[in-house]
Design a protein around this motif. Structure first.
Motif, PDB file in Angstrom:
ATOM      1  N   PHE A   1      84.777  70.138  26.541  1.00  0.00           N
ATOM      2  CA  PHE A   1      85.560  68.583  26.789  1.00  0.00           C
ATOM      3  C   PHE A   1      86.457  68.770  27.698  1.00  0.00           C
ATOM      4  N   TRP A   2      87.116  70.502  28.845  1.00  0.00           N
ATOM      5  CA  TRP A   2      87.982  70.091  29.364  1.00  0.00           C
ATOM      6  C   TRP A   2      87.083  70.707  30.932  1.00  0.00           C
TER       7      TRP A   2
ATOM      8  N   VAL B   1      86.288  66.734  31.451  1.00  0.00           N
ATOM      9  CA  VAL B   1      87.583  66.372  31.499  1.00  0.00           C
ATOM     10  C   VAL B   1      88.109  65.956  32.966  1.00  0.00           C
TER      11      VAL B   1
ATOM     12  N   GLU C   1      90.197  56.145  31.868  1.00  0.00           N
ATOM     13  CA  GLU C   1      90.194  57.088  31.882  1.00  0.00           C
ATOM     14  C   GLU C   1      90.834  57.221  30.167  1.00  0.00           C
TER      15      GLU C   1
ATOM     16  N   ARG D   1      87.538  56.755  28.638  1.00  0.00           N
ATOM     17  CA  ARG D   1      86.068  58.269  28.231  1.00  0.00           C
ATOM     18  C   ARG D   1      87.254  58.729  27.800  1.00  0.00           C
ATOM     19  N   LEU D   2      87.860  59.294  27.625  1.00  0.00           N
ATOM     20  CA  LEU D   2      89.210  60.397  26.678  1.00  0.00           C
ATOM     21  C   LEU D   2      88.593  59.899  25.103  1.00  0.00           C
TER      22      LEU D   2
ATOM     23  N   LEU E   1      85.650  61.041  24.893  1.00  0.00           N
ATOM     24  CA  LEU E   1      84.929  62.506  24.766  1.00  0.00           C
ATOM     25  C   LEU E   1      85.746  63.839  23.747  1.00  0.00           C
TER      26      LEU E   1
ATOM     27  N   VAL F   1      89.488  62.950  22.110  1.00  0.00           N
ATOM     28  CA  VAL F   1      90.400  62.703  22.281  1.00  0.00           C
ATOM     29  C   VAL F   1      90.579  62.359  21.184  1.00  0.00           C
TER      30      VAL F   1
ATOM     31  N   VAL G   1      96.015  59.996  22.451  1.00  0.00           N
ATOM     32  CA  VAL G   1      96.786  59.778  24.289  1.00  0.00           C
ATOM     33  C   VAL G   1      97.602  59.357  24.058  1.00  0.00           C
TER      34      VAL G   1
ATOM     35  N   CYS H   1      96.617  64.407  25.786  1.00  0.00           N
ATOM     36  CA  CYS H   1      95.464  63.975  25.137  1.00  0.00           C
ATOM     37  C   CYS H   1      95.019  65.286  24.360  1.00  0.00           C
TER      38      CYS H   1
END
Length: 115
Positions: free
Chosen positions: A21-22, A25, A88, A91-92, A95, A97, A100, A112
């Motif tokens: 994940f990171w 990101v 963004e 997008r997060l 993924l 999240v 946020v 997040c």
């Protein structure tokens, strides 16, 4: 004598999932895997580099058996650099999240957490 901030260690249940994940990101890469731990970063630290200048810290994900029972006391804030805040956030969320929050003056920092 001076020390440098070189690594942030994160206890977690699934190091591979959090590292993946990171990496996505932050555009980091896995720089080491050993004994269930996963270390990611934008550079491969060497003793010479660490002594020469402050570099971005790496993130080290360490497996622990116990689950998360309370609110995180540490959050990583990220700031979009090549798109809008709204893009963004989208997008997060894509993924995985779970939450946020935006804040900051003059820029948007996004806090997040995975669900």
């Amino acid at each position: 004598m001076t020390s440098r901030f070189t690594e942030l260690a994160v206890d977690c249940h699934d190091p591979e999932r959090l590292a993946a994940f990171w990496c996505e990101v932050l555009d980091f890469e896995v720089i080491d895997r050993s004994r269930g731990k996963v270390d990611i970063g934008s550079w491969v630290p060497t003793v010479q580099d660490v002594r020469a200048r402050q570099m971005s810290p790496t993130l080290l994900f360490i497996p622990v058996p116990e689950g998360k029972n309370v609110k995180n006391r540490l959050h990583l804030d990220v700031s979009p650099i090549d798109g809008s805040t709204e893009d963004e956030v989208t997008r997060l969320l894509g993924l995985g999240v779970g939450h946020v929050t935006g804040h900051g003056e003059g820029y948007r920092a996004l806090e997040c957490d995975l669900g």
